[in-house]
Design an enzyme around this catalytic site. Structure first.
Site, PDB file in Angstrom:
ATOM      1  N   HIS A 161     -31.204  -6.375  16.460  1.00 12.87           N
ATOM      2  CA  HIS A 161     -30.691  -7.697  16.151  1.00 12.87           C
ATOM      3  C   HIS A 161     -30.456  -8.404  17.489  1.00 12.87           C
ATOM      4  CE1 HIS A 161     -27.669 -10.671  14.827  1.00 12.87           C
ATOM      5  NE2 HIS A 161     -28.093 -10.453  13.588  1.00 12.87           N
TER       6      HIS A 161
ATOM      7  N   ASP B 262     -25.218   0.312  16.996  1.00 17.85           N
ATOM      8  CA  ASP B 262     -24.883  -0.876  16.219  1.00 17.85           C
ATOM      9  C   ASP B 262     -24.862  -0.462  14.745  1.00 17.85           C
ATOM     10  OD1 ASP B 262     -24.790  -3.187  14.752  1.00 17.85           O
ATOM     11  OD2 ASP B 262     -26.536  -4.129  15.687  1.00 17.85           O
TER      12      ASP B 262
ATOM     13  N   GLN C 165     -25.269  -2.359   9.807  1.00 15.16           N
ATOM     14  CA  GLN C 165     -25.912  -2.103   8.522  1.00 15.16           C
ATOM     15  C   GLN C 165     -25.676  -0.690   8.014  1.00 15.16           C
ATOM     16  OE1 GLN C 165     -27.289  -4.457   6.731  1.00 15.16           O
ATOM     17  NE2 GLN C 165     -27.212  -6.027   8.321  1.00 15.16           N
TER      18      GLN C 165
ATOM     19  N   LYS D 144     -19.556  -7.281   6.631  1.00 16.99           N
ATOM     20  CA  LYS D 144     -20.683  -6.583   6.009  1.00 16.99           C
ATOM     21  C   LYS D 144     -20.227  -5.348   5.214  1.00 16.99           C
ATOM     22  CE  LYS D 144     -24.100  -8.005   9.486  1.00 16.99           C
ATOM     23  NZ  LYS D 144     -24.707  -9.224   8.945  1.00 16.99           N
TER      24      LYS D 144
ATOM     25  N   CYS E  93     -32.664 -12.940  12.674  1.00 14.78           N
ATOM     26  CA  CYS E  93     -32.126 -12.685  14.021  1.00 14.78           C
ATOM     27  C   CYS E  93     -32.790 -11.490  14.682  1.00 14.78           C
ATOM     28  CB  CYS E  93     -30.606 -12.509  14.005  1.00 14.78           C
ATOM     29  SG  CYS E  93     -29.731 -14.020  13.585  1.00 14.78           S
TER      30      CYS E  93
END
Lengths: 423, 141
Positions: A140, A217, A220, A243, A381
């Site tokens: 991202h 990261d 997700q 999220k 993104c």
């Protein structure tokens, strides 16, 4: 299809609530609203998730009964607010299984967390001239641009692990990239545009063999799988509250204690200090030295509530259900003539990016919206990914545990109608 | 037909269409009827930024009037362009500059106008106005 709605398989924790999708949907008030006179089908969960009533209520409760500034007040409300906020930190610690709550830094979101690490590493003079950072081709922008800003200040080089046509990382190339100049590996746990679940354990182990820290990261991964930062052994882990069914404006930076100790503060202000004179300031302990100013108190508390909400279920049952949605959607979408799925990695989360021959994703998204179906279109993104597949954009449907097989059917019907309009 | 008349005519065409799907079907139809974009103008400098789809707008002058050519790779956007061109193309720069975009609200596609929505109807409109302003300076020198 109705057999899918109730999962009664054996759970690891005997107190876990049995997952029933109809009951779960009733917990999320927005899911029952109409959009353009049709029942909403919300398939943009990779962008942000909807909030259960409990999370919404916790914000109202905070302002109705607990509002005060935290950490400094002696009065009843201040202590109450402090306790709620710090209790939320403990819940986050449990949620990702950190060693200690002091390893949990509250930030605005994953983006700020990465910027914090990048900026503080830079000011700690961690990077030397010509040092290298390894990212993946599927990052991202939030895990690209902070490092590029750093490169402008230091003479750093970004190296990129390529992916194959399916969206799997080329691990051999990764291993050949690691050298004595490599100072950090910063990779996405699960790709937001391809759904790929990366072999992060392998990446972390290999990096650690070469004494290189790894940032994950987890924007997700936290909504889809149970994350255990101690088992992963990552050095930093970041995610956004919104999220994982919490509000926007709250997120988490996890760092191993010695990593966070090595970082200088990111911003200066109140709450992050121990002693201030005009000559010198000494800083507070972890995690407070990274939390300057009055934080997003209700956001932190509501993140705790969202974690409570998720934790009542066996996360594996939720993951299995999402996997079922993914497989069903993949099969159904593949039957549509001219539709191509972008991202067919071996291990995938419930994200399906696709294109339809002859129809721009913009047209697909705009028309689906008129049927009450929310998907995402664009580059998500992740422009380097679009360049990799030579696409200007894709359409993306991303599912979570409150979605149903019927909603997948509505998506498919919608797409068939779109196709008909263009025929 | 002046700009106001052109706007009224389009508003009338959309008046009876209530259903969103039908509205877009008509926009797509308008997009298909848009005259072909001259390939020599398919250049980066004619691209409109801020659009999720690719959009090209070229402006020229004929008899003191600004004539636009435009294209997009998304068909709905192409239809929106067709609407804009029917209104704004072939008019004097000062007329284009002073024209109000309120007719888009009457058509019911002003939801595409939000500056935060990156589809660029507002970017396209701005680009058209910019061209008009530039030609106003040149023609009225």
């Amino acid at each position: 299809m109705d057999d899918s709605t109730v999962f009664t398989e054996k759970t690891t924790d005997s107190v876990s609530k049995i997952f029933n999708v109809d009951e779960v949907r009733a917990d999320f008030p927005i899911l029952s609203r109409m959009v353009k006179e049709k029942p909403l089908v919300y398939l943009d969960n990779a962008a942000t998730t909807q909030k259960p009533q409990a999370v919404i209520d916790s914000i109202v409760h905070y302002y109705t009964y607990e509002n005060a500034n935290i950490h400094r007040g002696l009065h009843f409300l201040s202590e109450l607010a402090t306790e709620s906020y710090e209790n939320a930190r403990l819940k986050v610690k449990e949620f990702i299984n950190a060693m200690s709550a002091s390893e949990i830094v509250f930030v605005r979101g994953a983006t700020e967390a990465i910027n914090l690490v990048a900026s503080s590493l830079c000011r700690a003079n961690y990077f030397g001239d010509g040092d290298e950072i390894i990212l993946t081709e599927m990052e991202h922008h939030a895990n690209i641009v902070p490092w590029q800003l750093l490169c402008e200040r230091k003479n750093l080089k970004i190296r990129v692990i390529p992916i194959d046509d399916n969206g799997d990382l080329d691990m051999d190339t990764f291993k050949s990239m690691v050298n004595e100049k490599t100072k950090l590996v910063s990779v996405v746990h699960i790709s937001n545009s391809l759904g790929t679940i990366n072999p992060v354990k392998e990446i972390i182990n290999y990096s650690h063999e070469h004494d290189i820290p790894v940032l994950l990261d987890g924007s997700q991964s936290t909504p889809h799988i149970k994350v255990d930062v101690q088992e992963l052994d990552c050095d930093y882990f970041v995610f956004s509250g919104h999220k994982v069914f919490a509000p926007t404006g709250i997120g988490v930076l996890y760092g191993k204690t010695f990593r966070l100790d090595d970082l200088p503060p990111y911003q200066g202000g109140g709450d992050m200090i121990r002693k201030v004179t005009f000559e010198e300031t000494t800083f507070n302990d972890l995690p407070h030295k990274f939390e300057a100013g009055t934080p997003n108190i209700e956001g932190g508390i509501a993140l705790g509530t969202a974690i409570d909400y998720l934790s009542q279920f066996d996360r594996e049952v939720l993951s299995n259900y999402e996997d079922k949605l993914l497989k069903y959607a993949t099969a159904k979408l593949s039957e549509i003539d001219g539709l191509k799925i972008i991202g067919t990695a071996k291990e995938k989360a419930s994200v399906v990016s696709f294109i339809i021959e002859g129809i721009h994703p913009y047209d697909i998204g705009t028309l689906l919206d008129t049927y009450g179906i929310a998907i995402r279109t664009g580059h998500h993104c992740t422009q380097p990914i679009m360049q990799r597949y030579k696409l200007p954009a894709t359409a993306r449907a991303s599912f979570t545990f409150y979605n149903t097989l019927e909603e997948v059917d509505r998506l498919v019907e919608g797409l068939l109608r779109v196709k008909k309009m263009f025929s | 037909m002046n700009i106001i008349e052109a706007q009224e005519k389009i508003v009338n065409e959309f008046e009876d269409i209530q259903d969103w799907e039908e509205k877009y079907a008509y926009i797509i139809k308008l997009g298909k009827s848009l005259s072909e974009y001259p390939e020599e103008f398919r250049e980066e400098k004619f691209k409109v930024s801020g659009c999720q789809s690719q959009v090209w707008i070229h402006a020229g002058v004929k008899d003191g009037k600004v004539v636009f050519d435009a294209d997009s790779d998304a068909m709905i956007v192409k239809g929106l362009i067709a609407i804009l061109l029917r209104v704004y193309s072939g008019h004097k720069p000062s007329e284009i500059i002073s024209a109000s975009p309120d007719f888009l609200k009457k058509i019911g596609i002003d939801n595409h106008l939000s500056p935060t929505r990156k589809n660029g109807l507002s970017s396209m409109l701005k680009q058209i106005q910019m061209y008009a302003l530039a030609y106003k300076t040149i023609l009225e020198k």
